[in-house]
Design a protein around this motif. Sequence first.
Motif, PDB file in Angstrom:
ATOM      1  N   TYR A   1       0.832  -1.196   0.000  1.00  0.00           N
ATOM      2  CA  TYR A   1       0.000   0.000   0.000  1.00  0.00           C
ATOM      3  C   TYR A   1       0.870   1.251   0.000  1.00  0.00           C
ATOM      4  O   TYR A   1       1.930   1.294   0.618  1.00  0.00           O
ATOM      5  N   SER A   2       0.381   2.292  -0.664  1.00  0.00           N
ATOM      6  CA  SER A   2       1.053   3.583  -0.638  1.00  0.00           C
ATOM      7  C   SER A   2       0.800   4.255   0.708  1.00  0.00           C
ATOM      8  O   SER A   2      -0.047   3.818   1.489  1.00  0.00           O
ATOM      9  N   ASP A   3       1.524   5.331   0.972  1.00  0.00           N
ATOM     10  CA  ASP A   3       1.365   6.031   2.248  1.00  0.00           C
ATOM     11  C   ASP A   3      -0.054   6.571   2.409  1.00  0.00           C
ATOM     12  O   ASP A   3      -0.614   6.524   3.509  1.00  0.00           O
TER      13      ASP A   3
ATOM     14  N   LYS B   1      -2.333   3.662   3.309  1.00  0.00           N
ATOM     15  CA  LYS B   1      -2.124   3.246   4.698  1.00  0.00           C
ATOM     16  C   LYS B   1      -2.802   4.218   5.656  1.00  0.00           C
ATOM     17  O   LYS B   1      -3.442   3.806   6.635  1.00  0.00           O
ATOM     18  N   ASP B   2      -2.652   5.501   5.368  1.00  0.00           N
ATOM     19  CA  ASP B   2      -3.287   6.514   6.208  1.00  0.00           C
ATOM     20  C   ASP B   2      -4.807   6.392   6.152  1.00  0.00           C
ATOM     21  O   ASP B   2      -5.489   6.494   7.178  1.00  0.00           O
TER      22      ASP B   2
ATOM     23  N   ARG C   1      -5.530  13.743   1.041  1.00  0.00           N
ATOM     24  CA  ARG C   1      -4.783  13.536   2.281  1.00  0.00           C
ATOM     25  C   ARG C   1      -4.292  14.853   2.866  1.00  0.00           C
ATOM     26  O   ARG C   1      -4.430  15.100   4.068  1.00  0.00           O
TER      27      ARG C   1
END
Length: 667
Positions: free
Chosen positions: A180-182, A185-186, A585
């Motif tokens: 997963y990308s950041d 994940k967030d 984000r």
Amino acid sequence: MKPTCRILTSCRNSALFGFPPAKCYHGLAKNGNLSKFCVNFEQICQFHTNPFRVSGSGHVFDDALKASQVPSWSFGQSGVISRSYSVGTTSRGVSVIARLASKFRNLSTSIETRVNENNFERIYVQGGINVKPVAVERIDKDENVVGEEESRLEVSDEKQNVSNQEGLDEAKVVNAEREYSDIEKDAWKLLRDSVVTYCGTPVGTVAANDPGDKQPLNYDQVFIRDFVPSALAFLLKGEGEIVKNFLLHTLQLQSWEKTVDCYSPGQGLMPASFKVRTVPLDGNKYEEVLDPDFGESAIGRVAPVDSGLWWIILLRAYGKITGDYALQERVDVQTGLKMILNLCLTDGFDMFPSLLVTDGSCMIDRRMGIHGHPLEIQALFYSALRCSREMLALNDGSKILVRAINNRLSALSFHIREYYWVDMKKINEIYRYKTEEYSTEATNKFNIYPEQIPLWLMDWIPEEGGYFIGNLQPAHMDFRFFTLGNLWSIVSSLGTPKQNDSVLNLIEAKWDDLVGHMPLKICYPALEFEEWRIITGSDPKNTPWSYHNGGSWPTLLWQFTLACLKMGRIDLAQKAAALAEKRLRSDRWPEYYDTRTGKFIGKQSRLYQTWTIAGYLTTKMLLENPEKAALLFWDEDYELLEICVCALSKSGRKKCSRGAAKSQILI
């Protein structure tokens, strides 16, 4: 081994199925540790209760029990009811139901409960409806019949569990193929932080989880419509428990008594939202209770018409993705499903197959001039009917209901395709309409005055492309573009294949207007100046290009993605997802964006909005696994076009809608 759980009952209230509301009791033990016992649908439950009676003949419940493969029941010496499940396999298919229903066609599109008030379709329960059902007690039935059913449907629990686990493992493997990308994940962390638990089990997600919000209003509640993208995200990740719990607990709430000024709506209404509240008891004990809102606390006191429709759509999605069809075959689920359909298909004064609703009864839950027959409700209604036709247990008690569903689907699809659709050709036709026509052969059936065509539309409509208008009533067409209604018309095949493709062509051609800096506009254009003052009542939250009045809502991204995948336009979905990914984000996952191009975060937008987060995650998983999208949309059902409810050869009504509908599909 899972723990045994028990419900303490009170004879003061009675539930729809004779069972009291589920409660979770907490207490402090001598050592100071918190102890509790509560209801869990997956646990073995024991109930102290009184038997219930349903007006009408008991054989209807017997039929439902057979078809639904309900748990077999045994009675212990103490009068406690225990249950164990026996799961069977059934072949599923829409075409089978359609062919069966076509044998029972008649001229009415309603359930026709007047013919036989003892039928299951008219549900009345002695003792009131003010508490929630947990399960259904079996009506007395022949011991031999029970034995035959159990022997016919017997399949080991181990085999069923293995089958379901394989499906979940497969989903997990798909998601484990890449890191997963950041931002993902967030998003997953925020989604899990928004989960609401009841008696120790997850039952939904709050609408928003903004730590800086000191006045959450009702954003700390679990909304049915808001939870749908969260549910899909969990399902696509192979985590179905929270969705199953949500479906069953909201089903319990369906039977609660709901009143506004001493008046109660019809049975079957689903709540807009619910909240888990802690109620103190004597001493150091307290209990958790579910507190639903059916609109009696909402701004404007409007009943949530779309809640039941979303519940049906999610129920089908749960079965399709997990393979656990036993849930939708349960008798309590079948009963709740029929109650929603009964509420929607009841006869009224309306001359149209579309649902008549008040303003604010769907995602646009404030005054925005959508009262009447808004497209969003019709598209969700059509989707829910198609879901129900797949999930309803086929038995003698459901024949009338299946026939009503097929007739309504046929009439509704023609009505929307014929009268809601506009493109360059159609607008030019309306521009030349003659008015005040009194004839069954009138062209201008709704007496639409050409002067109603807004000036902005003349220049805005592209040569290639079209869309479904927002509303249609006598002498009134709402030409605004409503995104959710158009997207679900594509997903459910409410529109023809050509119309569905044209909608996406229009979105692509008008990308700057409908997407801009953040996908997607909830409607276009915004109401401004005097029009805003009259239609919204000078609503300070729905100012031009804000909130419901032309605001940009990122949660619509997953529905846009689903529509694009169905029509083979994955490039559009990827473009929109990349655009949203740049800002969501860093902007802290806002509820909506303001201005004509969606450039600024909404002035009253909640941050860390759950369905913004879940919508993004669902979009990413659908784009990575396009084959999963096929489980969530519907293809054109050509058999519906053969079901005609207007065969009135002696009445002078010569024009049959079926020919026109079929001709559109072949274009």
